[in-house]
Design an enzyme around this catalytic site. Structure first.
Site, PDB file in Angstrom:
ATOM      1  N   LYS A  40       0.843  -1.204   0.000  1.00 35.73           N
ATOM      2  CA  LYS A  40       0.000   0.000   0.000  1.00 35.73           C
ATOM      3  C   LYS A  40       0.872   1.246   0.000  1.00 35.73           C
ATOM      4  CE  LYS A  40      -4.412  -1.197   2.166  1.00 35.73           C
ATOM      5  NZ  LYS A  40      -5.283  -0.928   3.331  1.00 35.73           N
ATOM      6  N   SER A 127     -11.017   6.189   7.296  1.00 38.00           N
ATOM      7  CA  SER A 127      -9.797   6.942   6.967  1.00 38.00           C
ATOM      8  C   SER A 127      -9.873   7.452   5.522  1.00 38.00           C
ATOM      9  CB  SER A 127      -8.566   6.040   7.121  1.00 38.00           C
ATOM     10  OG  SER A 127      -8.460   5.568   8.434  1.00 38.00           O
TER      11      SER A 127
HETATM   12  O1  PNS Z   1      -7.592  -0.940   9.168  1.00 32.45           O
HETATM   13  P1  PNS Z   1      -7.773  -2.108   8.239  1.00 32.45           P
HETATM   14  O2  PNS Z   1      -7.035  -1.854   6.938  1.00 32.45           O
HETATM   15  O3  PNS Z   1      -9.218  -2.479   8.042  1.00 32.45           O
HETATM   16  O4  PNS Z   1      -7.051  -3.379   8.964  1.00 32.45           O
HETATM   17  C1  PNS Z   1      -6.970  -4.632   8.340  1.00 32.45           C
HETATM   18  C2  PNS Z   1      -6.016  -5.577   9.089  1.00 32.45           C
HETATM   19  C3  PNS Z   1      -4.660  -4.916   9.274  1.00 32.45           C
HETATM   20  C4  PNS Z   1      -6.593  -5.901  10.436  1.00 32.45           C
HETATM   21  C5  PNS Z   1      -5.885  -6.890   8.249  1.00 32.45           C
HETATM   22  O5  PNS Z   1      -5.615  -6.578   6.917  1.00 32.45           O
HETATM   23  C6  PNS Z   1      -4.800  -7.819   8.773  1.00 32.45           C
HETATM   24  O6  PNS Z   1      -4.933  -8.404   9.827  1.00 32.45           O
HETATM   25  N1  PNS Z   1      -3.706  -7.925   7.996  1.00 32.45           N
HETATM   26  C7  PNS Z   1      -2.528  -8.708   8.371  1.00 32.45           C
HETATM   27  C8  PNS Z   1      -2.396  -9.968   7.509  1.00 32.45           C
HETATM   28  C9  PNS Z   1      -3.196 -11.109   8.096  1.00 32.45           C
HETATM   29  O7  PNS Z   1      -3.045 -11.466   9.257  1.00 32.45           O
HETATM   30  N2  PNS Z   1      -4.062 -11.721   7.258  1.00 32.45           N
HETATM   31  C10 PNS Z   1      -4.875 -12.850   7.658  1.00 32.45           C
HETATM   32  C11 PNS Z   1      -6.172 -12.448   8.350  1.00 32.45           C
HETATM   33  S1  PNS Z   1      -7.329 -11.862   7.193  1.00 32.45           S
END
Ligand code: PNS
Length: 157
Positions: A40, A127
């Site tokens: 990102k 956001s």
């Molecule tokens: O603020 P957001 O972008 O909605 O947060 C999303 C987040 C960071 C919680 C999610 O993308 C995440 O946990 N990413 C880390 C990768 C991961 O663990 N993926 C597997 C679970 S879906």
């Protein structure tokens, strides 16, 4: 019990802060964990977001702000946290959030996701909305903590 509140927080909004404040009353410690996501291109660097969140949560005793890379459950394990805290705004959040909660549970059955219903007045807030308004010169003081509004106005000036 330690809870992780993971997210992008680019930038943190009053909706996020509402979840943090309420989470701080429910758990011994809440670790606000900013995801380092190389795919990102964020408005603010991870370091800046950490500083911004620290400043906005100064009034709370049991909050730590950190960043992580990779899987959220692996980070949770490394911090001895057994809860993931997430906010639910509207029905459309539910599908993605439920998928994440179920996925995380398959990755580590020691984790529970706890959802807090976002306070009604912030149910529209994200956001992305904040960035869109600011980009077109609109007012965002009612949507983000004071220090964040200041940083965003500087960014778009
Ligand atoms: O603020 P957001 O972008 O909605 O947060 C999303 C987040 C960071 C919680 C999610 O993308 C995440 O946990 N990413 C880390 C990768 C991961 O663990 N993926 C597997 C679970 S879906």
């Amino acid at each position: 019990m330690i809870a992780i509140y993971p997210g992008s927080f680019d930038p943190i909004t009053l909706g996020h802060l509402d979840i943090i404040e309420r989470g701080a009353k429910l758990f011994e410690q809440v670790i606000v964990a900013v995801l380092c996501n190389p795919s990102k291109s964020p408005l603010f660097s991870v370091e800046t977001r950490i500083e911004q969140i620290r400043e906005s949560t100064q009034h709370l005793r049991n909050i730590e702000v950190d960043s992580f890379t990779g899987l959220t459950v692996e980070y949770a394990k490394s911090r001895q946290a057994s809860v993931l805290l997430r906010g639910l705004r509207v029905l459309s959040d539910f599908e993605k959030e439920l998928q994440m909660a179920h996925t995380n549970q398959t990755l580590w059955d020691g984790i529970e996701t706890v959802f807090l219903a976002t306070t009604k007045e912030y149910s529209f807030l994200s956001s992305s909305i904040v960035k869109e308004i600011a980009q077109f010169g609109g007012t965002i003081d009612h949507l983000v903590p004071e220090n964040i509004a200041r940083d965003i106005y500087v960014y778009y000036s």
